[in-house]
Design a protein around this motif. Structure first.
Motif, PDB file in Angstrom:
ATOM      1  N   LEU A 214       0.815  -1.209  -0.052  1.00 42.36           N
ATOM      2  CA  LEU A 214       0.082   0.054   0.061  1.00 42.36           C
ATOM      3  C   LEU A 214       1.086   1.236   0.082  1.00 42.36           C
ATOM      4  O   LEU A 214       0.548   2.164  -0.515  1.00 42.36           O
ATOM      5  N   ALA A 215       2.081   1.380   0.572  1.00 40.54           N
ATOM      6  CA  ALA A 215       2.855   2.386   0.773  1.00 40.54           C
ATOM      7  C   ALA A 215       3.531   2.549  -0.436  1.00 40.54           C
ATOM      8  O   ALA A 215       3.734   3.741  -0.990  1.00 40.54           O
ATOM      9  N   ASN A 216       3.903   1.509  -1.386  1.00 39.16           N
ATOM     10  CA  ASN A 216       4.352   1.536  -2.659  1.00 39.16           C
ATOM     11  C   ASN A 216       3.184   2.389  -3.761  1.00 39.16           C
ATOM     12  O   ASN A 216       3.641   3.204  -4.697  1.00 39.16           O
ATOM     13  N   ARG A 217       2.058   2.192  -3.457  1.00 39.89           N
ATOM     14  CA  ARG A 217       1.149   2.911  -4.214  1.00 39.89           C
ATOM     15  C   ARG A 217       0.784   4.515  -4.046  1.00 39.89           C
ATOM     16  O   ARG A 217       0.540   4.985  -4.890  1.00 39.89           O
ATOM     17  N   GLU A 218       1.371   4.763  -2.860  1.00 41.18           N
ATOM     18  CA  GLU A 218       1.402   6.233  -2.525  1.00 41.18           C
ATOM     19  C   GLU A 218       2.522   7.019  -3.231  1.00 41.18           C
ATOM     20  O   GLU A 218       2.442   8.208  -3.004  1.00 41.18           O
ATOM     21  N   ILE A 219       3.542   6.269  -3.619  1.00 39.79           N
ATOM     22  CA  ILE A 219       4.759   7.014  -4.188  1.00 39.79           C
ATOM     23  C   ILE A 219       4.102   7.942  -5.270  1.00 39.79           C
ATOM     24  O   ILE A 219       4.639   8.870  -5.594  1.00 39.79           O
ATOM     25  N   GLY A 220       3.104   7.486  -6.139  1.00 44.61           N
ATOM     26  CA  GLY A 220       2.558   8.306  -7.231  1.00 44.61           C
ATOM     27  C   GLY A 220       2.145   9.662  -6.722  1.00 44.61           C
ATOM     28  O   GLY A 220       1.833  10.596  -7.491  1.00 44.61           O
ATOM     29  N   ALA A 221       1.819   9.773  -5.534  1.00 45.56           N
ATOM     30  CA  ALA A 221       1.072  11.126  -4.776  1.00 45.56           C
ATOM     31  C   ALA A 221       2.374  12.145  -4.484  1.00 45.56           C
ATOM     32  O   ALA A 221       1.975  13.316  -4.111  1.00 45.56           O
ATOM     33  N   LEU A 222       3.448  11.754  -4.635  1.00 46.48           N
ATOM     34  CA  LEU A 222       4.587  12.578  -4.271  1.00 46.48           C
ATOM     35  C   LEU A 222       4.822  13.579  -5.514  1.00 46.48           C
ATOM     36  O   LEU A 222       4.918  13.075  -6.802  1.00 46.48           O
ATOM     37  N   PRO A 223       5.797  14.779  -5.276  1.00 46.12           N
ATOM     38  CA  PRO A 223       6.110  15.491  -6.374  1.00 46.12           C
ATOM     39  C   PRO A 223       7.483  14.560  -6.969  1.00 46.12           C
ATOM     40  O   PRO A 223       7.910  13.520  -6.306  1.00 46.12           O
ATOM     41  N   PRO A 224       7.693  14.752  -8.183  1.00 47.61           N
ATOM     42  CA  PRO A 224       8.510  14.018  -8.805  1.00 47.61           C
ATOM     43  C   PRO A 224       9.981  14.021  -8.413  1.00 47.61           C
ATOM     44  O   PRO A 224      10.460  12.871  -8.293  1.00 47.61           O
ATOM     45  N   GLN A 225      10.137  15.234  -7.807  1.00 47.03           N
ATOM     46  CA  GLN A 225      11.537  15.114  -7.044  1.00 47.03           C
ATOM     47  C   GLN A 225      11.834  14.233  -5.924  1.00 47.03           C
ATOM     48  O   GLN A 225      12.852  13.619  -5.378  1.00 47.03           O
ATOM     49  N   ALA A 226      10.651  13.673  -5.068  1.00 49.91           N
ATOM     50  CA  ALA A 226      10.589  13.160  -3.928  1.00 49.91           C
ATOM     51  C   ALA A 226      10.395  11.631  -4.179  1.00 49.91           C
ATOM     52  O   ALA A 226      10.695  10.709  -3.269  1.00 49.91           O
ATOM     53  N   ARG A 227      10.118  11.067  -5.320  1.00 51.80           N
ATOM     54  CA  ARG A 227       9.846   9.856  -5.715  1.00 51.80           C
ATOM     55  C   ARG A 227      10.803   8.648  -5.723  1.00 51.80           C
ATOM     56  O   ARG A 227      10.828   7.631  -5.235  1.00 51.80           O
ATOM     57  N   LYS A 228      12.215   9.273  -6.444  1.00 49.75           N
ATOM     58  CA  LYS A 228      13.333   8.406  -6.385  1.00 49.75           C
ATOM     59  C   LYS A 228      13.625   8.109  -4.803  1.00 49.75           C
ATOM     60  O   LYS A 228      13.642   6.959  -4.688  1.00 49.75           O
ATOM     61  N   GLU A 229      13.543   8.829  -3.921  1.00 48.87           N
ATOM     62  CA  GLU A 229      14.105   8.348  -2.801  1.00 48.87           C
ATOM     63  C   GLU A 229      13.081   7.627  -1.871  1.00 48.87           C
ATOM     64  O   GLU A 229      13.503   6.582  -1.458  1.00 48.87           O
ATOM     65  N   ALA A 230      11.664   7.937  -2.129  1.00 45.71           N
ATOM     66  CA  ALA A 230      10.932   7.140  -1.627  1.00 45.71           C
ATOM     67  C   ALA A 230      10.622   5.631  -2.132  1.00 45.71           C
ATOM     68  O   ALA A 230      10.395   4.771  -1.615  1.00 45.71           O
ATOM     69  N   GLY A 231      10.801   5.520  -3.538  1.00 45.00           N
ATOM     70  CA  GLY A 231      10.886   4.489  -3.931  1.00 45.00           C
ATOM     71  C   GLY A 231      12.298   3.405  -3.778  1.00 45.00           C
ATOM     72  O   GLY A 231      11.999   2.290  -3.568  1.00 45.00           O
ATOM     73  N   GLN A 232      13.122   4.056  -3.442  1.00 47.49           N
ATOM     74  CA  GLN A 232      14.211   3.120  -3.151  1.00 47.49           C
ATOM     75  C   GLN A 232      14.296   2.616  -1.713  1.00 47.49           C
ATOM     76  O   GLN A 232      14.336   1.605  -1.248  1.00 47.49           O
ATOM     77  N   ARG A 233      13.463   3.448  -0.691  1.00 48.33           N
ATOM     78  CA  ARG A 233      13.236   3.127   0.746  1.00 48.33           C
ATOM     79  C   ARG A 233      12.323   2.007   0.520  1.00 48.33           C
ATOM     80  O   ARG A 233      12.481   0.990   1.173  1.00 48.33           O
ATOM     81  N   ILE A 234      11.036   2.066  -0.366  1.00 50.11           N
ATOM     82  CA  ILE A 234      10.271   1.059  -0.335  1.00 50.11           C
ATOM     83  C   ILE A 234      10.909  -0.268  -0.871  1.00 50.11           C
ATOM     84  O   ILE A 234      10.646  -1.353  -0.450  1.00 50.11           O
ATOM     85  N   GLY A 235      11.430  -0.089  -1.959  1.00 48.68           N
ATOM     86  CA  GLY A 235      11.962  -1.054  -2.706  1.00 48.68           C
ATOM     87  C   GLY A 235      13.000  -2.002  -1.936  1.00 48.68           C
ATOM     88  O   GLY A 235      12.916  -3.286  -1.940  1.00 48.68           O
ATOM     89  N   GLN A 236      13.838  -1.237  -1.095  1.00 49.94           N
ATOM     90  CA  GLN A 236      14.740  -2.019  -0.330  1.00 49.94           C
ATOM     91  C   GLN A 236      13.935  -2.866   0.824  1.00 49.94           C
ATOM     92  O   GLN A 236      14.387  -3.848   1.383  1.00 49.94           O
TER      93      GLN A 236
END
Length: 367
Positions: free
Chosen positions: A57-79
């Motif tokens: 569910l957290a991974n789905r929320e990445i799309g709600a972030l501004p483009p500049q924040a998606r990379k950091e959040a994606g790495q955090r969730i992916g790890q």
């Protein structure tokens, strides 16, 4: 024209906060480590790595972030998800090994033990019933006589005083072999065995004749085109109906227990004169007033029809070469199948012939 918005808070979405992601990851790792078997691990997988898990569910929320924040959040969730999947794979391998080891212990088969590869069968109730009946008469000094099931017309009918115009000789009642003018039939009763016995032996004669017989009856709960009869024949000097009555009373007692008697009702058979129908006193209600009225076995009669009997017709004795002036005799005939149905409370005759091993086994141990 305004420029891009560079002011954002990369953790403003709660499920994406570092502490929330770490908490979900740690909870999943702890649950995986605590799984004790493959079923338990399957439940953990659905709860912590499935489509409705916290990390999914957290991974789905990445799309709600501004483009500049998606990379950091994606790495955090992916790890975090990667750590969970790795732990699942490792725990799966461990539990599979434990499962196989447990199966080897719990399901061990000692292949050195002797075993029966073929299930033990049972003798057919008709076979054991026929032998039991024969034993009753052997104990009285009688003999067991047998004959062919494919019989000459003369022995099946003429020798027994069933004339050429008797209705039993029609194809509606008798199985004839082709061509019909050969005079060969499937025997309609075991009485031809009695005729064969009188033709080949000198009196005194005391024989019982069990065997298969054939008639063109419908196949239903109470009829069959092939069934089994037992007939008895006595030819000796001074034989009377009293001897016949005593014999059948003894036979009835042996088959149905103490206190069972018979009664005769006047009837007609071409091969006996006088002739009688034989009834058994009901072995359930015993004809006792107050009980007989509600008895389902005899239907309130107190008696059950069993077979036919009589004094051997002098014409039959003469046809079979016996001196009817010197000798008299009696004969009787009952259905073996019908007797067993009475004895064991069987309601459908077809059970004897349809080959269901469960039916046969129920009676196959009788001695």
């Amino acid at each position: 024209m305004s420029g891009p918005n560079t002011d954002y808070d990369p953790v403003e979405v709660t499920p994406l906060k570092p502490e929330e992601v770490e908490s979900a990851r740690d909870a999943a790792l702890a649950a995986i480590a605590a799984a004790t078997d493959l079923e338990d691990l399957k439940r953990v997988r659905l709860e912590h790595a499935g489509d409705r898990s916290a990390l999914a569910l957290a991974n789905r929320e990445i799309g709600a972030l501004p483009p500049q924040a998606r990379k950091e959040a994606g790495q955090r969730i992916g790890q975090a998800r990667g750590a969970v999947n790795k732990a699942l794979g490792e725990r799966q391998a461990v539990l599979e090994v434990e499962h196989e080891e447990r199966m080897l212990v719990e399901e061990t088969v000692d292949v050195t033990l002797p075993t029966e590869r073929v299930a033990r069968g049972a003798r057919h109730p008709i076979t054991t019933g026929s032998e039991r009946i024969a034993d009753v008469f052997l104990a009285m000094g009688w003999e067991v006589a047998e004959g062919p099931v494919i019989e000459a017309e003369w022995l099946n009918f003429d020798a027994l005083n069933l004339g050429p115009d008797h209705p039993a000789r029609t194809m509606q009642d008798t199985f004839w072999t082709d061509p019909q003018d050969n005079g060969i039939v499937l025997r309609t009763h075991t009485s031809p065995v009695q005729a064969r016995t009188m033709l080949t032996r000198e009196p005194p004669i005391y024989v019982v004749c069990p065997g298969r017989v054939f008639r063109t009856d419908e196949y239903d709960a109470t009829h069959s085109p092939m069934f089994h009869q037992v007939e008895g024949l006595v030819v000796d000097e001074g034989i009377t109906m009293a001897h016949l009555k005593g014999t059948l009373d003894h036979f009835a007692t042996a088959m149905f227990g103490e206190g069972i008697t018979t009664r005769f009702r006047p009837s007609y058979f071409p091969f006996t004169e006088p002739s009688a129908e034989v009834d058994l006193i009901c072995f359930v209600c015993r004809g006792v007033p107050g009980e007989v009225e509600s008895c389902r076995t005899c239907r309130g009669e107190g008696w059950i029809e069993w077979g036919g009997c009589g004094i051997v017709n002098p014409r039959v004795l003469t046809a079979c070469g016996v001196d009817s002036e010197r000798y008299t005799g009696f004969a009787f005939g009952m259905g073996i199948d019908r007797t067993l149905m009475f004895r064991h409370g069987i309601e459908d005759l077809r059970g004897f012939f349809e080959g269901d091993v469960r039916f046969t086994t129920a009676f196959g141990t009788e001695i």
